[in-house]
Design an enzyme around this catalytic site. Structure first.
Site, short mmCIF file in Angstrom:
data_model
loop_
_atom_site.label_atom_id
_atom_site.label_comp_id
_atom_site.label_asym_id
_atom_site.label_seq_id
_atom_site.Cartn_x
_atom_site.Cartn_y
_atom_site.Cartn_z
N THR A 131 0.82 -1.20 0.00
CA THR A 131 0.00 0.00 0.00
C THR A 131 0.86 1.26 0.00
O THR A 131 2.00 1.25 0.47
CB THR A 131 -0.90 -0.01 1.26
OG1 THR A 131 -1.44 1.29 1.46
CG2 THR A 131 -0.10 -0.36 2.52
N ASP A 132 0.28 2.36 -0.46
CA ASP A 132 1.00 3.65 -0.38
C ASP A 132 1.08 4.16 1.06
O ASP A 132 1.85 5.07 1.35
CB ASP A 132 0.32 4.70 -1.28
CG ASP A 132 -1.13 5.00 -0.91
OD1 ASP A 132 -1.68 4.35 0.00
OD2 ASP A 132 -1.71 5.92 -1.53
N GLU A 133 0.30 3.54 1.97
CA GLU A 133 0.27 4.05 3.35
C GLU A 133 1.61 3.85 4.07
O GLU A 133 1.86 4.49 5.09
CB GLU A 133 -0.89 3.42 4.12
CG GLU A 133 -2.22 3.71 3.42
CD GLU A 133 -3.47 3.36 4.21
OE1 GLU A 133 -3.42 3.35 5.45
OE2 GLU A 133 -4.51 3.12 3.57
N TYR A 156 -1.65 -0.50 11.04
CA TYR A 156 -1.82 -1.17 9.73
C TYR A 156 -0.63 -0.88 8.83
O TYR A 156 0.02 -1.80 8.31
CB TYR A 156 -3.12 -0.72 9.05
CG TYR A 156 -3.17 -1.05 7.57
CD1 TYR A 156 -3.17 -2.37 7.12
CD2 TYR A 156 -3.20 -0.03 6.60
CE1 TYR A 156 -3.21 -2.67 5.76
CE2 TYR A 156 -3.24 -0.33 5.23
CZ TYR A 156 -3.24 -1.65 4.82
OH TYR A 156 -3.26 -1.95 3.48
P1 NAD Z 1 -9.52 -7.38 2.34
O1 NAD Z 1 -9.52 -7.12 3.81
O2 NAD Z 1 -10.75 -7.10 1.54
O3 NAD Z 1 -9.17 -8.92 2.07
C1 NAD Z 1 -8.16 -9.58 2.76
C2 NAD Z 1 -8.29 -11.09 2.47
O4 NAD Z 1 -7.25 -11.74 3.18
C3 NAD Z 1 -9.60 -11.69 2.96
O5 NAD Z 1 -10.13 -12.56 1.98
C4 NAD Z 1 -9.22 -12.44 4.21
O6 NAD Z 1 -10.04 -13.59 4.46
C5 NAD Z 1 -7.78 -12.86 3.89
N1 NAD Z 1 -6.99 -13.07 5.10
C6 NAD Z 1 -6.88 -12.22 6.16
N2 NAD Z 1 -6.09 -12.78 7.10
C7 NAD Z 1 -5.68 -13.99 6.60
C8 NAD Z 1 -4.83 -15.02 7.08
N3 NAD Z 1 -4.27 -14.94 8.29
N4 NAD Z 1 -4.62 -16.08 6.29
C9 NAD Z 1 -5.18 -16.18 5.06
N5 NAD Z 1 -6.01 -15.25 4.57
C10 NAD Z 1 -6.25 -14.17 5.31
O7 NAD Z 1 -8.27 -6.60 1.77
P2 NAD Z 1 -8.08 -5.84 0.37
O8 NAD Z 1 -8.59 -4.47 0.51
O9 NAD Z 1 -8.56 -6.72 -0.70
O10 NAD Z 1 -6.49 -5.75 0.33
C11 NAD Z 1 -5.72 -6.82 -0.24
C12 NAD Z 1 -4.26 -6.45 -0.16
O11 NAD Z 1 -4.02 -5.25 -0.88
C13 NAD Z 1 -3.75 -6.20 1.25
O12 NAD Z 1 -2.47 -6.74 1.36
C14 NAD Z 1 -3.73 -4.69 1.38
O13 NAD Z 1 -2.74 -4.27 2.29
C15 NAD Z 1 -3.39 -4.30 -0.04
N6 NAD Z 1 -3.89 -2.97 -0.46
C16 NAD Z 1 -5.21 -2.62 -0.27
C17 NAD Z 1 -5.66 -1.37 -0.71
C18 NAD Z 1 -7.11 -0.98 -0.57
O14 NAD Z 1 -7.46 0.16 -0.89
N7 NAD Z 1 -8.00 -1.86 -0.12
C19 NAD Z 1 -4.77 -0.49 -1.33
C20 NAD Z 1 -3.44 -0.88 -1.50
C21 NAD Z 1 -3.02 -2.12 -1.07
P1 TYD Z 2 -10.67 4.13 4.51
O1 TYD Z 2 -11.66 3.77 3.44
O2 TYD Z 2 -10.76 3.46 5.85
O3 TYD Z 2 -9.22 3.93 3.87
P2 TYD Z 2 -7.76 4.39 4.45
O4 TYD Z 2 -7.88 4.78 5.86
O5 TYD Z 2 -6.96 3.14 4.29
O6 TYD Z 2 -7.32 5.51 3.56
O7 TYD Z 2 -10.77 5.70 4.74
C1 TYD Z 2 -10.62 6.61 3.66
C2 TYD Z 2 -10.68 8.01 4.23
O8 TYD Z 2 -12.01 8.23 4.75
C3 TYD Z 2 -9.75 8.22 5.41
O9 TYD Z 2 -9.26 9.56 5.36
C4 TYD Z 2 -10.64 8.04 6.63
C5 TYD Z 2 -11.98 8.54 6.14
N1 TYD Z 2 -13.17 7.88 6.74
C6 TYD Z 2 -14.21 8.67 7.24
O10 TYD Z 2 -14.16 9.91 7.21
N2 TYD Z 2 -15.30 8.04 7.77
C7 TYD Z 2 -15.39 6.67 7.83
O11 TYD Z 2 -16.42 6.14 8.36
C8 TYD Z 2 -14.34 5.88 7.31
C9 TYD Z 2 -14.40 4.37 7.35
C10 TYD Z 2 -13.24 6.53 6.76
#
Ligand code: NAD
Ligand code: TYD
Length: 352
Positions: A131-133, A156
């Site tokens: 992630t970019d975070e 996280y």
């Molecule tokens: P998500 O929470 O929707 O899905 C995570 C998946 O991992 C789920 O299916 C869960 O069952 C599985 N999982 C969790 N713990 C586990 C374990 N111990 N063993 C096996 N499986 C397990 O997450 P997402 O949003 O789809 O993110 C996927 C990946 O992409 C993550 O690594 C996250 O850090 C990265 N990412 C997410 C975002 C975003 O905006 N959502 C952006 C950049 C990177």
């Molecule tokens: P989120 O979707 O949780 O992603 P991330 O924290 O990984 O960027 O949140 C996106 C932005 O929205 C973040 O600045 C937090 C804000 N946010 C709210 O204002 N209200 C909410 O209920 C949630 C879940 C997030």
């Protein structure tokens, strides 16, 4: 024929990546390994589950013995690692499960991969999806590039940063061929409604408050999830070993502007008077350690691999809204049960 392991394939991004690979690489076999936590849902993959090049394996990446046995049994040629605990708010109340899954789980996978291929790395690849975070927070200007120093601010992002470092260390120490990508905020179909966009869609549909943390001026850079899945495909097949690729859509929005746009689009879709959904906006106490701004400089993946997003934000949001409207059963299923308790605790805690 390659055996490709995708971890976390039942989750939001993972399910789109699994679909992208199963449909586009019929000569490869795709193994989806997922523990099916609250965020994992096999219904996300019902359209591909019967295809002959797809296998689901229920396993927890922190179960070292099981993971080692699975790697010995299947001898995966490549790993695309997405399994993670992914929600910042949950990491604030429960950091240990983030350390366990995101750090320990990643090291267990790296070690299992190393155990079967050490000294025989030709044609193998460990692809870590991050992630970019990990870069921390930007001020009002500038972008995250691949060389921006890591400065994670939440449990996280600290756990993801740590896992990125372990992947790099396995490359340096054991010669493991690896690649890492760091992506901005995703949105789209199958997004779990704890995150901002699907939470607001769910709450608009249910006439519930739309909680905005702090003053709502925090900025995120949003990318449609299918464009991320396509970028992952490209990085996996054409990216260079030991490199990092930043993925983002040059698409920055303040949370409040984004939620207002979403409200307008939802009002149009639902045939409501414009302004109806906006009246649900409720400012609540800020998230502790809330990063002000994320913005990805995606020029490297664009110039080196030719990737760019295929949809504008408005197009992607409309597709997302349509998907949620057409899949209200999905939304009801994932928000019944444990979600109710999560929601109560999270939003009772932070009410202004
Ligand atoms: P998500 O929470 O929707 O899905 C995570 C998946 O991992 C789920 O299916 C869960 O069952 C599985 N999982 C969790 N713990 C586990 C374990 N111990 N063993 C096996 N499986 C397990 O997450 P997402 O949003 O789809 O993110 C996927 C990946 O992409 C993550 O690594 C996250 O850090 C990265 N990412 C997410 C975002 C975003 O905006 N959502 C952006 C950049 C990177
Ligand atoms: P989120 O979707 O949780 O992603 P991330 O924290 O990984 O960027 O949140 C996106 C932005 O929205 C973040 O600045 C937090 C804000 N946010 C709210 O204002 N209200 C909410 O209920 C949630 C879940 C997030």
């Amino acid at each position: 024929m390659k055996k490709i392991l995708i971890t976390g394939g039942a989750g939001f991004i993972g399910s789109h990546v699994v679909r992208q690979f199963v449909l586009n690489y019929p000569n490869d076999h795709i193994y989806n390994l997922d523990a099916l936590t609250y965020a994992g849902n096999l219904a996300n993959l019902s359209d591909v589950e019967a295809l002959p090049n797809y296998t689901f394996v229920k396993a927890d990446i922190t179960d070292e013995t099981l993971i080692n046995n699975l790697f010995e049994k299947y001898r995966f040629d490549a790993v695309l690692h997405l399994a993670a605990e992914s929600h910042v708010d949950r990491s604030i109340s429960d950091p240990f499960s983030f350390v366990k899954t995101n750090v320990l789980g990643t090291v267990i996978l790296l070690q299992a991969f190393k155990n079967i291929w050490m000294g025989n790395w030709e044609g193998k690849r460990f692809y870590h999806i991050s992630t970019d975070e990990v870069y921390g927070s930007l001020g009002e200007t500038g972008f995250f590039t691949e060389t921006t120093p890591y400065a994670p601010n939440s449990p996280y992002s600290a756990s993801k940063a740590s896992s990125d470092h372990f992947v790099r260390a396995y490359g340096e120490t054991y010669g493991m061929p690896y690649v890492i990508s760091n992506c901005s905020n995703n949105y789209g179909p199958n997004h779990f409604p704890e995150k901002l966009i699907p939470l607001c869609i769910h709450n608009i549909l249910n006439n519930q408050a739309l909680p905005i943390y702090g003053d709502g001026k925090f900025i995120r850079d949003w990318l449609y999830v299918i464009d991320h899945a396509k970028a992952i495909d490209l990085v996996f097949h054409q990216g260079k070993n030991s490199e990092t690729y930043n993925i983002g859509g040059f698409n920055e929005w303040t949370n409040i502007d984004l939620v207002k746009l979403l409200c307008q689009l939802m009002d149009q879709k639902l045939g409501k008077t414009i302004g109806t959904s906006e009246s649900l906006i409720t400012y609540v106490t800020d998230r502790p350690g809330h990063d002000l701004r994320y913005a990805i400089d995606a020029r490297k993946i664009n110039t080196e691999l030719g990737w760019k997003p295929s949809v504008t934000f408005e197009q992607g949001l409309v597709k997302t809204i349509n998907w949620f409207m057409d899949n209200q059963n999905w939304l009801e299923n994932v928000t019944s049960g444990a979600y109710q308790q999560y929601y109560k605790e999270q939003y009772n805690l932070i009410k202004k």
